[in-house]
Design an enzyme around this catalytic site. Structure first.
Site: not given
Length: 295
Positions: A98, A203
Site C-alpha cells: 500500500e 529494527d
C-alpha cells in the site's frame, strides 16, 4: 518522475495483482534504504503502489518481510502498510505495498506512538521466543528458531550468530572476541527473563517509522520476532529520533521493569555487531565500548 510502464517482468506482476487491464502509467524513485530499490507506481485505474525490489540479496527477503508486516497488523498497535503481493523468481525479488501519503505529525503523535507500541508488545506467543521463519536485520540473515528461554535465544541467535559472522570476516580482534564470549557466558547476570514473549518490530530506529496521511505513526521495514520488549525500546534510544514523550506514554500504560537503563546497551550490542558486519571496522570501537561496560 518517469512516464510509462516498468519492465515487462514487473508489469506482468502488476497484472497478476490488479487484473489484465492494469498498467503502470507513472513511476518515480523514492529515497530511503541502502539495500533495496524503492519506487512509487501509479496505475491506469488510479491506484498507487509502493514497490521494493532487490536483485542482489539471498531469496526469501521480501517473503519474510511480508510475513512480518502481516504479523504486526494488530488492533490498537501502530499502523503498517498493507501487503498487496510479493514475488521471487530466484534472482529478482519484489514486494508490493500500500502506498501511504505522508502528512505532518498529529499533535499527540509521540504519545499515540508510545501507547500503540505498548499495545503491540502485549501481543505474546505460546511458542516462546522466535518467529515462524527466519528473516533479515538489514541485509543480514536473522535466525528465529523457537526457544523457551529468552536468555538462551539472545545468546545463541542474536549475539552468538553475529559474533560468528564477525569472526568469519576478521572484523573483531582476539580481545574483542574474548570479551564477547564472556558477555554471552555472563548473560544471566546482565539481562533478565521477561514474564512473557512480546511481539517486536525488531529494527525500531528512527528510519523505520513514518507519518501516515492522518498524522499517525506507521511502522515500516520490520525484522519481526517474539522477544523481550526491552530490545525494541533500547533501539529507539540507540540513534535517537524518538521524543521523550514516546517513552513516557509507553511507561504509563506498560511500565518497564526496574533496571532497564542498566540493560539497555546490552540489547544494542546486537545492532552494533550487525553494523560491524554490514559496514566494517568503523563500528568495532562501538562494539568494544559496550562490551567493556558489561565484562
Amino acid at each position: 518522475m518517469t512516464k510509462g510502464s516498468c519492465d515487462e517482468y514487473l508489469e506482468n506482476r502488476v497484472r497478476e495483482l490488479f487484473g489484465s487491464d492494469a498498467r503502470v502509467v507513472e513511476r518515480h524513485g523514492l529515497g530511503g534504504g541502502c539495500i533495496n530499490n524503492a519506487e512509487e507506481y501509479s496505475l491506469s485505474g488510479g491506484d498507487k503502489l509502493f514497490v521494493k525490489r532487490n536483485r542482489s540479496s539471498r531469496g526469501g527477503l521480501f517473503a519474510a518481510e511480508a510475513a512480518g508486516l502481516n504479523a504486526l497488523t494488530v488492533n490498537e498497535a501502530p499502523r503498517v502498510p498493507r501487503v498487496l503481493g510479493h514475488f521471487d523468481d530466484g534472482t529478482d525479488q519484489i514486494l508490493v505495498l500500500e502506498f501511504i501519503v505522508s502528512a505532518a505529525r498529529a499533535r499527540d503523535f509521540w504519545q499515540t506512538f508510545g501507547r500503540q507500541m505498548a499495545a503491540l508488545h502485549r501481543v505474546s506467543s505460546k511458542n516462546g521466543f522466535g518467529f515462524d521463519e527466519d528473516n533479515h536485520i538489514g541485509a543480514t540473515e536473522q535466525k528465529n528458531s523457537w526457544m523457551p528461554s529468552w536468555l538462551e535465544f539472545f545468546a545463541q541467535q542474536r549475539i552468538g550468530f553475529q559474533l560468528q559472522l564477525a569472526r568469519d570476516q576478521g572484523l573483531l580482534d582476539a580481545a574483542g572476541t574474548a570479551r564477547c564470549e564472556r558477555f554471552i557466558a555472563d548473560l544471566s547476570d546482565i539481562l533478565i527473563e521477561p514474564e512473557a514473549p512480546s511481539l517486536l518490530h525488531g529494527d525500531l530506529w528512527g528510519g523505520n517509522y513514518m507519518v501516515g496521511d492522518a498524522g499517525e505513526p506507521v511502522l515500516i521495514d520490520p525484522a519481526v520476532y517474539y522477544g523481550h520488549r526491552e530490545a525494541d525500546l533500547a533501539m529507539t534510544e540507540l540513534f535517537g529520533g524518538f521524543d521523550p514523550s514516546f517513552h513516557a506514554a509507553y511507561n504509563e500504560v506498560f511500565p518497564l521493569e526496574p533496571g532497564y537503563r542498566q540493560r539497555r546497551d546490552a540489547y544494542n550490542l546486537y545492532h552494533m555487531l550487525n553494523h560491524l558486519n554490514l559496514f566494517g571496522g568503523s563500528y568495532a570501537g562501538s562494539v568494544k565500548a559496550i562490551l567493556q561496560r558489561y565484562t
